[in-house]
Motif scaffolding. Structure first.
Motif, short mmCIF file in Angstrom:
data_model
loop_
_atom_site.label_atom_id
_atom_site.label_comp_id
_atom_site.label_asym_id
_atom_site.label_seq_id
_atom_site.Cartn_x
_atom_site.Cartn_y
_atom_site.Cartn_z
N THR A 154 11.30 1.79 -11.10
CA THR A 154 10.48 2.79 -10.40
C THR A 154 9.92 3.85 -11.32
O THR A 154 8.87 4.42 -11.04
CB THR A 154 11.31 3.47 -9.30
OG1 THR A 154 12.47 4.07 -9.89
CG2 THR A 154 11.74 2.46 -8.24
N GLN A 155 10.59 4.15 -12.42
CA GLN A 155 10.14 5.18 -13.35
C GLN A 155 9.74 4.51 -14.67
O GLN A 155 10.48 4.50 -15.64
CB GLN A 155 11.25 6.22 -13.58
CG GLN A 155 11.76 6.88 -12.33
CD GLN A 155 10.72 7.77 -11.68
OE1 GLN A 155 9.87 8.32 -12.36
NE2 GLN A 155 10.78 7.89 -10.36
N ARG A 156 8.54 3.93 -14.67
CA ARG A 156 8.08 3.20 -15.84
C ARG A 156 7.30 4.08 -16.81
O ARG A 156 6.74 3.57 -17.78
CB ARG A 156 7.21 2.03 -15.40
CG ARG A 156 7.96 0.98 -14.58
CD ARG A 156 7.02 -0.13 -14.15
NE ARG A 156 7.76 -1.19 -13.46
CZ ARG A 156 8.28 -2.25 -14.07
NH1 ARG A 156 8.16 -2.37 -15.37
NH2 ARG A 156 8.92 -3.17 -13.38
N LEU A 192 1.64 5.13 -11.15
CA LEU A 192 2.62 4.32 -10.41
C LEU A 192 3.60 5.20 -9.67
O LEU A 192 3.92 4.95 -8.49
CB LEU A 192 3.35 3.40 -11.38
CG LEU A 192 4.46 2.53 -10.76
CD1 LEU A 192 3.89 1.59 -9.72
CD2 LEU A 192 5.20 1.75 -11.84
N THR A 193 4.11 6.22 -10.34
CA THR A 193 5.07 7.12 -9.69
C THR A 193 4.45 7.81 -8.48
O THR A 193 5.04 7.87 -7.40
CB THR A 193 5.56 8.17 -10.70
OG1 THR A 193 6.16 7.50 -11.82
CG2 THR A 193 6.59 9.09 -10.06
N GLN A 194 3.24 8.35 -8.66
CA GLN A 194 2.57 9.00 -7.54
C GLN A 194 2.26 8.01 -6.43
O GLN A 194 2.34 8.35 -5.24
CB GLN A 194 1.29 9.68 -8.03
CG GLN A 194 1.54 10.88 -8.92
CD GLN A 194 0.24 11.52 -9.39
OE1 GLN A 194 -0.77 10.84 -9.54
NE2 GLN A 194 0.29 12.82 -9.61
N GLY A 195 1.91 6.77 -6.81
CA GLY A 195 1.62 5.77 -5.79
C GLY A 195 2.83 5.46 -4.93
O GLY A 195 2.72 5.35 -3.70
N VAL A 241 3.39 8.44 -2.55
CA VAL A 241 2.39 8.52 -1.48
C VAL A 241 2.57 7.39 -0.48
O VAL A 241 2.47 7.60 0.74
CB VAL A 241 0.97 8.51 -2.08
CG1 VAL A 241 -0.07 8.43 -0.97
CG2 VAL A 241 0.74 9.75 -2.93
N ILE A 242 2.87 6.18 -0.97
CA ILE A 242 3.10 5.06 -0.05
C ILE A 242 4.28 5.35 0.87
O ILE A 242 4.23 5.09 2.08
CB ILE A 242 3.32 3.76 -0.84
CG1 ILE A 242 2.02 3.31 -1.51
CG2 ILE A 242 3.85 2.65 0.07
CD1 ILE A 242 2.19 2.13 -2.44
N THR A 243 5.35 5.92 0.31
CA THR A 243 6.51 6.28 1.12
C THR A 243 6.14 7.33 2.16
O THR A 243 6.52 7.23 3.34
CB THR A 243 7.64 6.80 0.23
OG1 THR A 243 7.96 5.82 -0.76
CG2 THR A 243 8.88 7.09 1.06
N LEU A 244 5.37 8.34 1.73
CA LEU A 244 4.97 9.39 2.65
C LEU A 244 4.05 8.87 3.75
O LEU A 244 4.03 9.43 4.86
CB LEU A 244 4.26 10.51 1.88
CG LEU A 244 5.14 11.39 1.00
CD1 LEU A 244 4.30 12.38 0.22
CD2 LEU A 244 6.15 12.15 1.86
N VAL A 245 3.30 7.82 3.47
CA VAL A 245 2.40 7.26 4.49
C VAL A 245 3.17 6.35 5.45
O VAL A 245 3.01 6.44 6.67
CB VAL A 245 1.24 6.51 3.82
CG1 VAL A 245 0.44 5.72 4.86
CG2 VAL A 245 0.33 7.47 3.09
N LEU A 246 4.01 5.49 4.90
CA LEU A 246 4.66 4.48 5.73
C LEU A 246 5.74 5.06 6.64
O LEU A 246 5.82 4.71 7.83
CB LEU A 246 5.28 3.39 4.85
CG LEU A 246 4.29 2.47 4.12
CD1 LEU A 246 5.04 1.45 3.27
CD2 LEU A 246 3.38 1.77 5.10
N ALA A 284 -8.18 5.00 -3.67
CA ALA A 284 -9.01 5.62 -2.63
C ALA A 284 -8.43 5.36 -1.24
O ALA A 284 -8.39 6.25 -0.38
CB ALA A 284 -10.43 5.07 -2.71
N LEU A 285 -7.91 4.15 -1.03
CA LEU A 285 -7.31 3.82 0.26
C LEU A 285 -6.07 4.66 0.52
O LEU A 285 -5.86 5.16 1.64
CB LEU A 285 -6.96 2.33 0.28
CG LEU A 285 -6.32 1.81 1.59
CD1 LEU A 285 -7.28 2.00 2.75
CD2 LEU A 285 -5.94 0.34 1.43
N LEU A 286 -5.23 4.84 -0.51
CA LEU A 286 -4.04 5.67 -0.35
C LEU A 286 -4.40 7.11 -0.03
O LEU A 286 -3.78 7.77 0.81
CB LEU A 286 -3.18 5.60 -1.63
CG LEU A 286 -2.37 4.33 -1.85
CD1 LEU A 286 -1.64 4.40 -3.18
CD2 LEU A 286 -1.38 4.13 -0.72
N GLY A 287 -5.41 7.63 -0.73
CA GLY A 287 -5.84 8.99 -0.47
C GLY A 287 -6.34 9.17 0.94
O GLY A 287 -6.00 10.14 1.64
#
Length: 967
Positions: free
Chosen positions: A559-561, A566-569, A572-577, A686-689
């Protein structure tokens, strides 16, 4: 009770100075504090004359976090052990430490502080306050066990004890919150008097028991206690015999009257207690270190005590109280004896001790008396406790018809092991070992002084004298036993002799079988397998830690590469889902959407959308930051249009300061991202935003539509004026009604500022910004402008600007700053003072002051920052946090809820009538924290980077061409 706590706290603070001034004799003076507390306990014993004593102080009433103390019989019994044994251990320390080093002075403070924490724990009625004292004992235990910090074994033991007990404490905290919310009260007295029911209560009790079991070293958490024997002997005699390990026993005893009928309770408390008694006794027969023999014996006895307090029968509870006192007396005494042996001979290995009893007959007699009580021999208090336990558990109504006899048989087996390791301890420490001459360690020993042996002797004699006085002791502890459920008529009375009965037969069996087992072990050397049949608990602990490390490494690796996108993605995915799933599973039958109320909102919204889109396509970093700032300023305008000038002002100030911080960082970066770093337009981003923005709108709409009563906001202005004595509802919320939130937020700000500055400075974190005088002393050259070279020295608007590169100076900006800076300071102070009744406050005032400092820095450079505010940022932050936290403490000391406001009205000759609210001092702390934060940021991201830049350029100029090209 408060006076005793305060006396112990003050003594702990003064302890280092006392030990430094008086040497090891200062321990005798420190012992007066717990001794005085013991006198208070005896004089105020909760009987028919005094009754149960309670004291309460309002802290955070809305969260039921009042400081409630309750001094009943159980608390009195534990207080006698905590304070009485604590005073004797401090006297023992005066002879144990041969020399006083700096660490010994700190050790003394920690011991007294531990006595205070344990006393606070046993008298706490509020479970949240109890948890605070609970964790204080954990932290202090970590420090005391790790006394010999240079030894790897001490560090490991301290860390092991900390991890195990803290993990149990965290589980207990969850259980406390669940139980308190279910019962509607966090007071133990209320909960036990009217126990709640339900599966959530069962889960809560199990979690609380996990904390109690880990604290009292009950299987499978038993392994930390033998490891803690790396601590000095006074720690073992106090924490691991009489005090800390009794905390779990105490908590189970507190809850037993209300929850001992739960099936999970019987499994965890009675079942694991029986297993621990047998396991600890077995392991003690395999050890050669006298201290470890006692340590595993302590584990065994703690299991015995856990069974007695957990059965939930008033007759068995009488036996539990007798054994609780007896165990503290004989085990603390025996640990002291081991300390004397180690101090005198230099070893604790029973194989290296022979004929020690001939050299120290008094010490041998002390050990024999204490061991007799531990083995449960007649005439001792240990005998009384075991006799009563065997007799009452056999036919107790708290267990079914087969459980009682099975438990008694297990306890008889454990008692047999107890007799065996008691005899092994005496033989190993003082026996002849079939040798005609003393062993070398005994031959060269120095004889212990009478003062060294006195504390152990007092405790050992008390264990024997208490036997004939069992009836008197029983009357003192009966009030607690009467709170536990009764299953027959009358209550069992403690007595030295109950006649020839079944219990006496069990005792005889334990003594005879234990003696035979000891003789067998003496011939074999030790009892048990070469390798433990059930595995090694320490190795299991190490395996668990290695497993946790492996999982952490693998998780971090995936997760921390090192990729920021990647980290922000992932975030944000967690915050959306997560909210989307919860919203989908919940009720969605109410939704009301209101459109724009005015064309102005539409225009501002359009500007914000355009700025957001522009930020995604601009390549110039500074331009992107500026358009992002446009969205923040537009939001401030919306606040102002909706009648929230205070929020608008704060938004404008924060946005401006944020832009400045961005500029400070971006000036060290290229104007545009390099082609190799350019990522282009990414549809997924753009989709995530879009998804995140849409989610915020949808959740906000559903949250607003979910309201089914009158919103609380309508009452806030009235509450702010009535309770907070202020007309500015926003400021009153921050400094009064929700001041705890503000205190937490400013603490986070301090941590963030410290972290950023520490990474930038690397070596020397603190210090004020450099001043002109520093540059002069360092011989820093003063660059001259072309105008000065032609026309001579010109007017200096800002002193620090004289040391800037002429290409970066602006006379217009310097002159403007000279005029605006005092005005901004006055405006800052106005916002601070007027904020309680008008737009402003400590946060807004601090931001304005911060912007004034930013202006001085931008106009005059890093030396001008030192001229503007020549104070260390760390001190400003510390004073600010001290003021904010001190306001909370002052309210509590005055008997009011924490951070509650008081109003003072008076008349001044020129100003007239003045109304002063104490929340102003809290707001002053916020003001200073914000100022310190801005100053810290300017020092780190501004002045420090300015200082490094010339050095980097000089190094580059002096480098080879290839190195310059590489740079």
């Amino acid at each position: 009770m408060i006076a005793v706590l305060a006396a112990l706290a003050i003594t702990a603070v003064l302890a280092p100075a006392i030990i430094t001034a008086l040497g090891r004799r200062g321990f005798y003076l420190l012992a007066l504090a717990p001794l005085g507390g013991l006198v208070w306990v005896v004089l105020n014993w909760p009987d028919d004359e005094h009754g149960v004593r309670t004291e309460s102080f309002s802290w955070v009433p809305a969260l039921q976090m009042n400081i409630d103390f309750r001094f009943d019989t159980l608390a009195a019994v534990m207080s006698v052990l905590v304070l009485g044994v604590g005073a004797l251990v401090l006297c023992y320390c005066a002879e144990y430490f041969s020399e006083v080093r700096r660490r010994v002075a700190g050790f003394a403070a920690e011991m007294v502080a531990f006595a205070g924490a344990m006393f606070g724990l046993v008298i706490s009625d509020n479970m949240l306050v109890l948890y605070i004292f609970w964790e204080l004992t954990t932290v202090l235990s970590f420090l005391l066990v790790g006394f010999y910090a240079v030894r790897a074994t001490s560090r490991r033991a301290a860390t092991q004890a900390l991890l195990v007990t803290t993990a149990g404490g965290l589980a207990m905290l969850v259980g406390i919150v669940m139980l308190g919310e279910k019962a509607g009260s966090y007071l133990l007295s209320d909960i036990v008097a009217d126990p709640p029911v339900g599966w959530t209560v069962t889960v809560a009790i199990v979690l609380i028991l996990i904390g109690a079991l880990s604290k009292s070293a009950i299987f499978p958490f038993h392994f930390w206690l033998p490891g803690a024997m790396a601590a000095p002997t006074p720690v073992s005699a106090y924490l691991h015999a009489a005090a800390m390990v009794k905390a779990g026993i105490f908590l189970v005893a507190r809850l037993a009257p209300g929850f001992s009928d739960l099936v999970s309770w019987d499994v965890l408390v009675v079942g694991l207690g029986c297993a621990t008694m047998v396991l600890g006794g077995f392991r003690s027969l395999r050890e050669y270190d006298l201290k470890l023999v006692l340590a595993f014996g302590t584990v065994s006895q703690l299991g015995f005590l856990m069974v007695l307090v957990g059965i939930g029968d008033e007759d068995v509870a009488m036996a539990a109280m007798a054994m609780l006192v007896a165990h503290a007396l004989f085990k603390a005494s025996l640990f002291m004896v081991v300390g004397i042996i180690d101090h005198s001979t230099g070893t604790r290995d029973l194989r290296k001790l022979a004929r020690l009893g001939h050299s120290t007959p008094v010490l041998a007699g002390i050990a024999a008396l204490a061991a007799a009580s531990m083995a449960g021999l007649p005439l001792t208090l240990g005998f009384v406790g075991k006799e009563t336990a065997f007799a009452e558990i056999w036919d107790t109504g708290a267990l079914n018809e087969w459980q009682g006899p099975v438990v008694v048989l297990v306890l008889v087996l454990g008692s047999t092991l107890t007799v065996a390791y008691s005899l092994r301890f005496l033989w190993g420490a003082f026996g002849r070992k079939r040798k005609a001459e003393p062993s070398p360690a005994v031959a060269r020993m120095h004889r212990p002084s009478a003062a060294f042996q006195a504390p152990a002797a007092i405790l050992a004699l008390a264990g024997v004298v208490s036997g004939p006085l069992a009836g008197l002791i029983g009357k003192r502890v009966e009030p607690y036993a009467e709170t536990v459920p009764s299953y027959d008529e009358g209550i069992a009375h403690l007595s030295l002799w109950h006649g020839f009965n079944l219990a006496l037969g069990f005792t005889a069996i334990a003594v005879v079988a234990g003696t035979a087992l000891f003789l067998l072990v003496r011939e074999l050397g030790r009892l048990g397998f070469v390798r433990p049949a059930l595995g090694n608990a320490d190795r299991i602990y190490d395996a668990v830690l290695r497993g946790a490390d492996t999982i952490s490494i693998n998780l971090t690796r995936n997760t921390q590469r090192g990729s920021l996108p990647l980290t922000q993605g992932v975030i944000v995915i967690t915050l959306v889902l997560l909210p989307t799933i919860v919203l989908f599973l919940g009720q969605r039958n109410r939704l009301e959407i209101n459109g724009f109320e005015s064309p102005v909102q539409f225009v501002i919204g359009g500007i914000m959308v355009a700025a957001a889109i522009a930020a995604t396509v601009l390549r110039n970093r500074l331009a992107a930051v500026l358009v992002v700032g446009v969205t923040g300023y537009s939001c401030g305008v919306l606040f102002a249009l909706h009648g929230a000038p205070d929020l608008a002002l704060t938004q404008f100030l924060v946005e401006t300061l944020t832009l400045v911080i961005f500029v400070l960082v971006l000036r060290k970066l290229p104007a545009e991202a390099e082609n190799r770093h350019a990522t282009g337009f990414k549809p997924l981003r753009a989709l995530l935003g879009l998804a995140f923005g849409a989610l915020l709108v949808v959740v906000g709409l559903f949250a607003a539509a979910a309201r089914n009563t009158i919103p609380m906001s309508t009452e806030i202005p009235y509450a702010a004026y009535k309770y907070g004595n202020g007309s500015n509802a926003v400021n009153v919320l921050l400094v009064d009604i929700r001041a705890w939130d503000t205190l937490g937020e400013v603490s986070v700000l301090m941590v963030a500022a410290t972290g950023v500055a520490s990474m930038v400075f690397r070596h020397r974190r603190f210090g004020a910004a450099p001043r002109v005088a520093d540059a002069t002393r360092a011989g820093t050259p003063r660059p001259e402008t072309e105008g000065e070279q032609l026309f001579g020295e010109r007017t200096t608007w800002l002193r620090g600007s004289n040391f800037r590169d002429p290409r970066h100076r602006s006379m217009v900006l310097e002159a403007t700053t000279r005029l605006l800076f005092p005005t901004m300071i006055v405006l800052s102070l106005y916002f601070f003072y007027a904020g309680h009744n008008a737009p402003g406050g400590g946060f807004a005032g601090g931001l304005t002051m911060g912007l004034a400092l930013v202006l001085r820095y931008l106009a005059g450079g890093r030396y001008e920052l030192g001229e503007a505010l020549p104070i260390d940022a760390g001190r400003i932050l510390g004073v600010g946090l001290g003021l904010s936290a001190g306001t909370a403490a002052a309210s509590v000391l005055l008997g009011a809820p924490a951070l509650s406001s008081a109003t003072f009205e008076f008349t001044l000759p020129i100003f007239g009538d003045v109304k002063l609210v104490t929340a102003l001092f809290f707001d002053l702390g916020v003001y200073l924290i914000v100022v310190g934060l801005v100053l810290d940021v300017l020092r780190s991201l501004g002045a420090r980077l300015d200082e490094d830049s010339p050095r980097v350029r000089r190094d580059a100029d002096q480098s080879e061409p290839e190195e310059v090209a590489a740079r």
